[in-house]
Design a protein around this motif. Structure first.
Motif, PDB file in Angstrom:
ATOM      1  N   ALA A 200      49.347  17.059   0.270  1.00  0.00           N
ATOM      2  CA  ALA A 200      49.295  16.776   1.704  1.00  0.00           C
ATOM      3  C   ALA A 200      48.844  15.348   1.982  1.00  0.00           C
ATOM      4  O   ALA A 200      49.380  14.681   2.880  1.00  0.00           O
ATOM      5  CB  ALA A 200      48.373  17.770   2.405  1.00  0.00           C
ATOM      6  N   GLY A 201      47.868  14.851   1.226  1.00  0.00           N
ATOM      7  CA  GLY A 201      47.391  13.489   1.453  1.00  0.00           C
ATOM      8  C   GLY A 201      48.471  12.459   1.199  1.00  0.00           C
ATOM      9  O   GLY A 201      48.682  11.537   1.995  1.00  0.00           O
ATOM     10  N   ASP A 218      45.191  27.522   8.495  1.00  0.00           N
ATOM     11  CA  ASP A 218      44.522  27.508   7.189  1.00  0.00           C
ATOM     12  C   ASP A 218      45.236  28.426   6.201  1.00  0.00           C
ATOM     13  O   ASP A 218      46.076  29.248   6.572  1.00  0.00           O
ATOM     14  CB  ASP A 218      43.064  27.915   7.355  1.00  0.00           C
ATOM     15  CG  ASP A 218      42.125  27.115   6.472  1.00  0.00           C
ATOM     16  OD1 ASP A 218      42.575  26.630   5.408  1.00  0.00           O
ATOM     17  OD2 ASP A 218      40.936  26.971   6.832  1.00  0.00           O
ATOM     18  N   MET A 219      44.866  28.270   4.928  1.00  0.00           N
ATOM     19  CA  MET A 219      45.493  29.018   3.844  1.00  0.00           C
ATOM     20  C   MET A 219      44.428  29.659   2.965  1.00  0.00           C
ATOM     21  O   MET A 219      43.499  28.982   2.517  1.00  0.00           O
ATOM     22  CB  MET A 219      46.362  28.081   2.999  1.00  0.00           C
ATOM     23  CG  MET A 219      47.086  28.771   1.859  1.00  0.00           C
ATOM     24  SD  MET A 219      47.948  27.582   0.785  1.00  0.00           S
ATOM     25  CE  MET A 219      49.178  26.965   1.917  1.00  0.00           C
ATOM     26  N   ARG A 220      44.588  30.943   2.741  1.00  0.00           N
ATOM     27  CA  ARG A 220      43.703  31.627   1.804  1.00  0.00           C
ATOM     28  C   ARG A 220      44.084  31.281   0.370  1.00  0.00           C
ATOM     29  O   ARG A 220      45.131  30.669   0.134  1.00  0.00           O
ATOM     30  CB  ARG A 220      43.791  33.138   2.008  1.00  0.00           C
ATOM     31  CG  ARG A 220      43.363  33.630   3.386  1.00  0.00           C
ATOM     32  CD  ARG A 220      43.362  35.161   3.416  1.00  0.00           C
ATOM     33  NE  ARG A 220      43.019  35.686   4.737  1.00  0.00           N
ATOM     34  CZ  ARG A 220      43.925  36.029   5.672  1.00  0.00           C
ATOM     35  NH1 ARG A 220      45.229  35.906   5.394  1.00  0.00           N
ATOM     36  NH2 ARG A 220      43.530  36.500   6.832  1.00  0.00           N
ATOM     37  N   ALA A 221      43.263  31.706  -0.554  1.00  0.00           N
ATOM     38  CA  ALA A 221      43.526  31.420  -1.965  1.00  0.00           C
ATOM     39  C   ALA A 221      44.845  32.023  -2.431  1.00  0.00           C
ATOM     40  O   ALA A 221      45.497  31.491  -3.341  1.00  0.00           O
ATOM     41  CB  ALA A 221      42.371  31.937  -2.822  1.00  0.00           C
ATOM     42  N   ASP A 222      45.271  33.134  -1.815  1.00  0.00           N
ATOM     43  CA  ASP A 222      46.533  33.767  -2.196  1.00  0.00           C
ATOM     44  C   ASP A 222      47.726  33.171  -1.449  1.00  0.00           C
ATOM     45  O   ASP A 222      48.826  33.712  -1.493  1.00  0.00           O
ATOM     46  CB  ASP A 222      46.471  35.279  -1.967  1.00  0.00           C
ATOM     47  CG  ASP A 222      46.308  35.650  -0.488  1.00  0.00           C
ATOM     48  OD1 ASP A 222      46.247  34.735   0.369  1.00  0.00           O
ATOM     49  OD2 ASP A 222      46.238  36.865  -0.179  1.00  0.00           O
ATOM     50  N   VAL A 228      41.888  28.727  11.205  1.00  0.00           N
ATOM     51  CA  VAL A 228      41.245  27.522  10.694  1.00  0.00           C
ATOM     52  C   VAL A 228      39.770  27.822  10.426  1.00  0.00           C
ATOM     53  O   VAL A 228      39.060  28.364  11.276  1.00  0.00           O
ATOM     54  CB  VAL A 228      41.379  26.369  11.709  1.00  0.00           C
ATOM     55  CG1 VAL A 228      40.741  25.089  11.150  1.00  0.00           C
ATOM     56  CG2 VAL A 228      42.842  26.132  12.063  1.00  0.00           C
ATOM     57  N   GLY A 229      39.337  27.482   9.227  1.00  0.00           N
ATOM     58  CA  GLY A 229      37.959  27.752   8.827  1.00  0.00           C
ATOM     59  C   GLY A 229      37.815  28.983   7.955  1.00  0.00           C
ATOM     60  O   GLY A 229      36.779  29.177   7.329  1.00  0.00           O
ATOM     61  N   ALA A 230      38.856  29.816   7.913  1.00  0.00           N
ATOM     62  CA  ALA A 230      38.807  31.025   7.098  1.00  0.00           C
ATOM     63  C   ALA A 230      39.568  30.855   5.789  1.00  0.00           C
ATOM     64  O   ALA A 230      39.734  31.820   5.044  1.00  0.00           O
ATOM     65  CB  ALA A 230      39.384  32.206   7.884  1.00  0.00           C
ATOM     66  N   GLY A 231      40.007  29.633   5.518  1.00  0.00           N
ATOM     67  CA  GLY A 231      40.782  29.369   4.312  1.00  0.00           C
ATOM     68  C   GLY A 231      40.214  28.229   3.495  1.00  0.00           C
ATOM     69  O   GLY A 231      39.020  27.917   3.578  1.00  0.00           O
ATOM     70  N   THR A 232      41.083  27.576   2.739  1.00  0.00           N
ATOM     71  CA  THR A 232      40.632  26.614   1.732  1.00  0.00           C
ATOM     72  C   THR A 232      41.057  25.169   1.997  1.00  0.00           C
ATOM     73  O   THR A 232      40.694  24.287   1.231  1.00  0.00           O
ATOM     74  CB  THR A 232      41.188  27.029   0.359  1.00  0.00           C
ATOM     75  OG1 THR A 232      42.635  27.010   0.398  1.00  0.00           O
ATOM     76  CG2 THR A 232      40.740  28.434  -0.022  1.00  0.00           C
ATOM     77  N   ILE A 233      41.822  24.905   3.044  1.00  0.00           N
ATOM     78  CA  ILE A 233      42.316  23.547   3.280  1.00  0.00           C
ATOM     79  C   ILE A 233      41.185  22.668   3.800  1.00  0.00           C
ATOM     80  O   ILE A 233      40.469  23.043   4.744  1.00  0.00           O
ATOM     81  CB  ILE A 233      43.495  23.550   4.276  1.00  0.00           C
ATOM     82  CG1 ILE A 233      44.670  24.338   3.687  1.00  0.00           C
ATOM     83  CG2 ILE A 233      43.934  22.112   4.590  1.00  0.00           C
ATOM     84  CD1 ILE A 233      45.860  24.474   4.636  1.00  0.00           C
ATOM     85  N   ASP A 234      41.041  21.497   3.219  1.00  0.00           N
ATOM     86  CA  ASP A 234      40.014  20.537   3.643  1.00  0.00           C
ATOM     87  C   ASP A 234      40.606  19.637   4.728  1.00  0.00           C
ATOM     88  O   ASP A 234      41.106  18.549   4.455  1.00  0.00           O
ATOM     89  CB  ASP A 234      39.544  19.706   2.446  1.00  0.00           C
ATOM     90  CG  ASP A 234      38.362  18.802   2.782  1.00  0.00           C
ATOM     91  OD1 ASP A 234      38.033  18.655   3.977  1.00  0.00           O
ATOM     92  OD2 ASP A 234      37.785  18.213   1.846  1.00  0.00           O
ATOM     93  N   PHE A 235      40.558  20.100   5.960  1.00  0.00           N
ATOM     94  CA  PHE A 235      41.164  19.343   7.055  1.00  0.00           C
ATOM     95  C   PHE A 235      40.438  18.034   7.321  1.00  0.00           C
ATOM     96  O   PHE A 235      41.074  17.024   7.667  1.00  0.00           O
ATOM     97  CB  PHE A 235      41.197  20.202   8.325  1.00  0.00           C
ATOM     98  CG  PHE A 235      42.142  21.358   8.239  1.00  0.00           C
ATOM     99  CD1 PHE A 235      43.509  21.163   8.268  1.00  0.00           C
ATOM    100  CD2 PHE A 235      41.668  22.656   8.095  1.00  0.00           C
ATOM    101  CE1 PHE A 235      44.394  22.221   8.177  1.00  0.00           C
ATOM    102  CE2 PHE A 235      42.536  23.728   8.001  1.00  0.00           C
ATOM    103  CZ  PHE A 235      43.906  23.514   8.044  1.00  0.00           C
ATOM    104  N   ARG A 276      33.833  17.228  11.883  1.00  0.00           N
ATOM    105  CA  ARG A 276      33.593  15.779  11.943  1.00  0.00           C
ATOM    106  C   ARG A 276      34.255  15.165  10.724  1.00  0.00           C
ATOM    107  O   ARG A 276      34.157  15.694   9.617  1.00  0.00           O
ATOM    108  CB  ARG A 276      32.084  15.458  11.939  1.00  0.00           C
ATOM    109  CG  ARG A 276      31.333  16.022  13.142  1.00  0.00           C
ATOM    110  CD  ARG A 276      31.775  15.385  14.440  1.00  0.00           C
ATOM    111  NE  ARG A 276      31.061  15.921  15.592  1.00  0.00           N
ATOM    112  CZ  ARG A 276      31.473  16.947  16.337  1.00  0.00           C
ATOM    113  NH1 ARG A 276      32.610  17.558  16.008  1.00  0.00           N
ATOM    114  NH2 ARG A 276      30.784  17.359  17.371  1.00  0.00           N
ATOM    115  N   TYR A 277      34.926  14.061  10.921  1.00  0.00           N
ATOM    116  CA  TYR A 277      35.667  13.459   9.829  1.00  0.00           C
ATOM    117  C   TYR A 277      35.641  11.935   9.906  1.00  0.00           C
ATOM    118  O   TYR A 277      35.174  11.372  10.874  1.00  0.00           O
ATOM    119  CB  TYR A 277      37.107  13.977   9.813  1.00  0.00           C
ATOM    120  CG  TYR A 277      37.908  13.709  11.052  1.00  0.00           C
ATOM    121  CD1 TYR A 277      38.718  12.591  11.145  1.00  0.00           C
ATOM    122  CD2 TYR A 277      37.858  14.588  12.149  1.00  0.00           C
ATOM    123  CE1 TYR A 277      39.475  12.336  12.289  1.00  0.00           C
ATOM    124  CE2 TYR A 277      38.606  14.340  13.289  1.00  0.00           C
ATOM    125  CZ  TYR A 277      39.416  13.216  13.353  1.00  0.00           C
ATOM    126  OH  TYR A 277      40.141  12.986  14.487  1.00  0.00           O
TER     127      TYR A 277
END
Length: 277
Positions: A200-201, A218-222, A228-235, A276-277
């Motif tokens: 993605a980057g 967002d995306m879970r491990a599967d 958003v916030g319930a998965g693994t993507i580092d937004f 925050r980013y």
């Protein structure tokens, strides 16, 4: 007791810290948006009431898509948004409708206050080399027609554009090559790109001059879709990239949000509001 040497050392350290460049303040998303396709079932039954619930959660922008919005009274939707303090920067319009009713699309977009029309999806018949090649010139024609009316045009991806590779060249690469980057912008769905195996980057860096908006889910491990916030993507890592600086809108979307939908979009909103980013 603190001796003179210790005191001088502490003073020197303070001066050294003061001489360091100031760190940039962390950014946040000023106006979080929602793609209304996420709540299409309840929106279709009660559009004004659903917009009210979306606004009460805290969303400031909405993007129309699905739920039969194109058959609704656009002036009524606009009045409702104005009353609730919502803006509609862009709308999703299907390929066939753009082909068959550009005038109606322009009128609807302007009534809703949108400045951009997004092509959200291409059906199976266009997902071959021949079908895609035949469709791409129309992307440019859509963009030109909309530009003449003062509107922008963007394309929203799923995963098939990256994974379908006739002769080793993806449909997405063909899209980027065949269309004018000044006219045809990109609404990047981060979930679908990542699910397709894209870095993605690196993709953001590549698309930077064309980026109009992000779809944020967002995306879970599967690899299943979630709020958003319930998965693994580092937004935060993606949003802080310099190549993300031109992104104008951040739309929450969950194609598969579970009923009753509002808890799901509330989770996404709270996550992005705190980000925050």
């Amino acid at each position: 007791m603190i001796d003179r040497r210790t005191l001088m050392g502490a003073a020197g350290a303070t001066l050294a810290i003061g001489a360091l460049p100031r760190l940039a303040a962390a950014k946040s998303i000023a106006r979080i948006g929602l793609q209304l396709y996420t709540v299409r079932d309840i929106f279709e039954k009660d559009p004004a009431g659903t917009l009210g619930k979306v606004a009460r959660i805290g969303y400031k922008e909405v993007e129309y898509g699905g739920g039969g919005y194109d058959k609704m009274d656009a002036a009524m939707l606009r009045r409702t948004m104005d009353r609730l303090g919502l803006r509609c920067p862009s709308i999703h319009v299907g390929y066939d409708l753009l082909l068959g009713d550009m005038a109606g699309t322009i009128a609807r977009a302007k009534t809703l206050g949108a400045d951009t029309v997004v092509l959200p999806y291409m059906t199976e018949q266009y997902r071959t080399e021949a079908g895609w090649t035949a469709a791409l010139p129309n992307f440019t024609r859509f963009a030109e027609g909309l530009a003449n009316a003062g509107l922008g045009f963007a394309y929203h991806n799923h995963d098939f554009e990256f994974t379908t590779k006739p002769d080793g060249v993806s449909l997405y690469d063909r899209f980027l090559t065949a269309t004018d980057p000044k006219l045809v912008k990109v609404e990047l769905d981060l979930f679908w790109a990542i699910r397709a195996g894209e870095d993605a980057g690196a993709l953001i860096d590549r698309l930077s001059p064309r980026l109009y908006a992000y779809h944020v889910k967002d995306m879970r491990a599967d690899k299943s879709m979630t709020a958003v916030g319930a998965g693994t993507i580092d937004f935060a890592a993606l949003f802080r990239r310099p190549s993300s600086a031109g992104v104008r809108h951040f739309y929450v979307e969950n194609d598969q949000a579970p009923a009753p939908y509002l808890p799901d979009i509330t989770t996404s909103f709270k996550t992005l509001r705190a980000l925050r980013y």
